[in-house]
Design a protein around this motif. Structure first.
Motif, PDB file in Angstrom:
ATOM      1  N   GLY A   1     -17.527  34.603 -16.135  1.00 55.17           N
ATOM      2  CA  GLY A   1     -19.136  36.338 -15.805  1.00 55.17           C
ATOM      3  C   GLY A   1     -19.576  35.674 -14.586  1.00 55.17           C
ATOM      4  N   GLY A   2     -19.584  34.161 -13.736  1.00 54.38           N
ATOM      5  CA  GLY A   2     -20.865  34.253 -13.082  1.00 54.38           C
ATOM      6  C   GLY A   2     -22.057  34.015 -13.543  1.00 54.38           C
ATOM      7  N   ALA A   3     -21.713  34.149 -14.747  1.00 57.05           N
ATOM      8  CA  ALA A   3     -23.412  33.418 -14.875  1.00 57.05           C
ATOM      9  C   ALA A   3     -23.422  31.585 -15.554  1.00 57.05           C
ATOM     10  CB  ALA A   3     -24.543  34.107 -15.787  1.00 57.05           C
ATOM     11  N   SER A   4     -24.486  30.671 -14.974  1.00 56.98           N
ATOM     12  CA  SER A   4     -23.875  29.094 -15.241  1.00 56.98           C
ATOM     13  C   SER A   4     -24.982  29.075 -16.627  1.00 56.98           C
ATOM     14  CB  SER A   4     -24.026  29.280 -14.024  1.00 56.98           C
ATOM     15  OG  SER A   4     -26.011  28.511 -13.618  1.00 56.98           O
ATOM     16  N   ASP A   5     -25.483  29.446 -16.904  1.00 59.52           N
ATOM     17  CA  ASP A   5     -26.936  29.071 -18.032  1.00 59.52           C
ATOM     18  C   ASP A   5     -27.586  30.517 -18.976  1.00 59.52           C
ATOM     19  OD1 ASP A   5     -29.297  29.966 -15.962  1.00 59.52           O
ATOM     20  OD2 ASP A   5     -29.954  27.910 -15.657  1.00 59.52           O
TER      21      ASP A   5
ATOM     22  N   ILE B   1     -27.799  33.908 -17.795  1.00 64.86           N
ATOM     23  CA  ILE B   1     -27.155  35.198 -18.386  1.00 64.86           C
ATOM     24  C   ILE B   1     -27.704  35.696 -19.194  1.00 64.86           C
ATOM     25  CG2 ILE B   1     -25.318  35.321 -21.323  1.00 64.86           C
ATOM     26  CD1 ILE B   1     -24.195  32.410 -20.403  1.00 64.86           C
ATOM     27  N   LEU B   2     -29.021  35.635 -19.729  1.00 66.31           N
ATOM     28  CA  LEU B   2     -29.494  36.711 -20.616  1.00 66.31           C
ATOM     29  C   LEU B   2     -30.361  38.154 -19.238  1.00 66.31           C
ATOM     30  CD1 LEU B   2     -32.726  34.589 -22.078  1.00 66.31           C
ATOM     31  CD2 LEU B   2     -31.030  35.817 -23.871  1.00 66.31           C
TER      32      LEU B   2
ATOM     33  N   ALA C   1     -19.197  37.006 -21.005  1.00 65.51           N
ATOM     34  CA  ALA C   1     -20.072  35.642 -20.434  1.00 65.51           C
ATOM     35  C   ALA C   1     -19.843  34.577 -20.674  1.00 65.51           C
ATOM     36  CB  ALA C   1     -21.391  36.050 -20.035  1.00 65.51           C
ATOM     37  N   ALA C   2     -19.685  33.686 -20.254  1.00 65.82           N
ATOM     38  CA  ALA C   2     -19.745  31.905 -20.643  1.00 65.82           C
ATOM     39  C   ALA C   2     -20.269  31.082 -19.470  1.00 65.82           C
ATOM     40  CB  ALA C   2     -18.465  31.961 -21.183  1.00 65.82           C
ATOM     41  N   GLY C   3     -21.573  30.325 -19.945  1.00 66.48           N
ATOM     42  CA  GLY C   3     -21.742  29.789 -18.897  1.00 66.48           C
ATOM     43  C   GLY C   3     -21.415  28.690 -18.514  1.00 66.48           C
TER      44      GLY C   3
END
Length: 445
Positions: free
Chosen positions: A351-355, A359-360, A420-422
């Protein structure tokens, strides 16, 4: 740690079983030692030193099966133990599918026990004074600035280090060994707000090596997490995006992995029955069994049968790639065996979000879950209901604490809604699960 004479006793146990009439046998010999220093409000509260040594014996006698254990490892006691164990196995019901694994499937690369770099030789050099000093160094009572919003009213800390050594042998010629050390520190704190309400939180760190243990921020992290709950209250029920912090996200992964286990499948008590080779979840869900990550607790070269673990996908792009089937269940279900469980689950980024913070921002608005309070899951249907605590967030920013709410749903549907998954899984945890985000989750106030 396991000495040569103890290995000889393990081999003797198998020889005795054969002499008593067992066609096949397996022996697991394990030893462990741990030291624990507990603190209360910045002072030493309790000191513990624990030693454990035991031998488990698995017997296959005339189509019957039995497992027995003892901690009396002198030769005379062992002879009596094995004789009685074989005799007891003979009175059990026949269970023909019981068997040792095919030797071709078994581990042949775990001769020393430290192939994965999980044993720290510095363990033997740690002194009692050093343990005491580490425990006291990590406490925060009297060491943090006062604040008008709350005060620290209790702190319970625990430093521990341990050493573990286990050898598995069987009558087909198996020999494999696993050794590891562990250094851990955890603390639970309670703070009191100005209105007299109290809030608690826990935090911990661990490492297989002494140099890898980070004590410095454990206490302050726990305090910050407790203080952040001040003023928490339920939010209006409804369907929201849900972000789940990495330190608690395994709560949502474990039921899925359990449902892929052979015993649940064979008993018809799994919501994943019939899922092998099928796309069941979001395209973004990939879980690997990363069994061979060097230097991280939880990595293993073999399972309890001695079968070699093998890194590979459990779920890939939403498709179920593997069940966890031991020798017994494979014969009962007439399917190919694998390993008996997921050794080191690793959920891959998506999903392109690392932490958590990114993600928020990606999700914009919803509820961040930082803890689970009880609840249950129906293993046959996948329906679940869990109490949660956490925070409301808007425009990607945390706005207010939340408590006294439930999430309800079904795991099949939940994981279809993964968005998403970080990449922020905590290496100190048994499963490498990052911060997760889902859409359309039912929250009840």
């Amino acid at each position: 740690m396991i000495e040569n004479y103890e290995l000889e006793l393990a081999r003797l146990a198998m020889d005795l079983a054969t002499r008593e009439g067992a066609q096949k046998s397996r022996v697991c010999l394990s030893k462990s030692v741990s030291d624990i220093i507990s603190t209360l409000d910045g002072q030493i509260d309790k000191v513990s030193h624990c030693l454990d040594r035991g031998l488990s014996l698995t017997l296959f006698v005339d189509g019957r099966f039995g497992t027995f254990s003892t901690n009396q490892l002198d030769e005379a006691s062992l002879r009596d133990f094995v004789s009685k164990a074989v005799a007891m196995t003979r009175i059990l019901a026949v269970d023909e599918p019981r068997d040792l694994p095919d030797p071709a499937r078994c581990c042949k690369t775990a001769g020393s026990g430290d192939e994965l770099g999980l044993y720290d030789p510095e363990y033997s050099k740690v002194t009692a004074d050093e343990r005491r000093n580490l425990a006291l160094k990590a406490t925060v009572t009297g060491k943090i600035p006062e604040t008008p919003e709350y005060r620290l009213i209790s702190e319970e800390g625990e430093y521990s280090d341990s050493e573990f050594d286990a050898v598995t042998l069987d009558s087909n010629g198996l020999f494999c060994r696993h050794k590891e050390t562990s250094f851990e520190y955890g603390v639970e704190v309670t703070v009191e707000a100005t209105d007299g309400s109290k809030y608690s939180s826990f935090w911990w760190e661990s490492s297989p090596s002494k140099s890898g243990l980070r004590l410095e921020d454990v206490g302050t992290t726990a305090i910050c997490r407790a203080a952040a709950q001040i003023g928490a209250k339920p939010f209006a029920g409804g369907k929201y995006k849900m972000v789940v912090e990495s330190n608690v996200a395994s709560k949502l992964v474990t039921p899925v992995l359990n449902a892929l286990g052979g015993y649940s499948l064979q008993q018809g008590n799994s919501f994943m029955n019939g899922s092998l080779g099928k796309k069941m979840f979001s395209e973004g869900l990939t879980i690997l069994d990363d069994a061979h990550i060097k230097g991280q607790s939880g990595s293993r070269l073999f399972d309890s049968e001695g079968v070699a673990t093998k890194p590979g996908p459990v779920i890939e792009n939403g498709e179920v790639k593997q069940y966890f089937i031991n020798t017994y269940i494979s014969k009962k279900m007439e399917i190919s065996p694998t390993v008996e469980d997921c050794t080191r689950a690793h959920l891959m980024p998506f999903g392109g979000a690392s932490d958590r913070d990114s993600i928020l921002k990606k999700c914009g608005e919803g509820i961040l879950v930082t803890g689970f309070n009880g609840g249950n899951c129906n293993s046959a249907t996948g329906d679940f209901s869990y109490g949660i605590e956490g925070f409301r967030f808007e425009k990607g920013v945390i706005t207010s604490p939340v408590s006294g709410m439930l999430i309800t749903g079904n795991f099949r549907e939940l994981w279809k809604n993964l968005i998403a998954a970080g990449d922020d899984a905590r290496p100190c945890m048994a499963k490498l699960i990052p911060t997760l985000a889902f859409t359309n989750v039912d929250f009840n106030g």
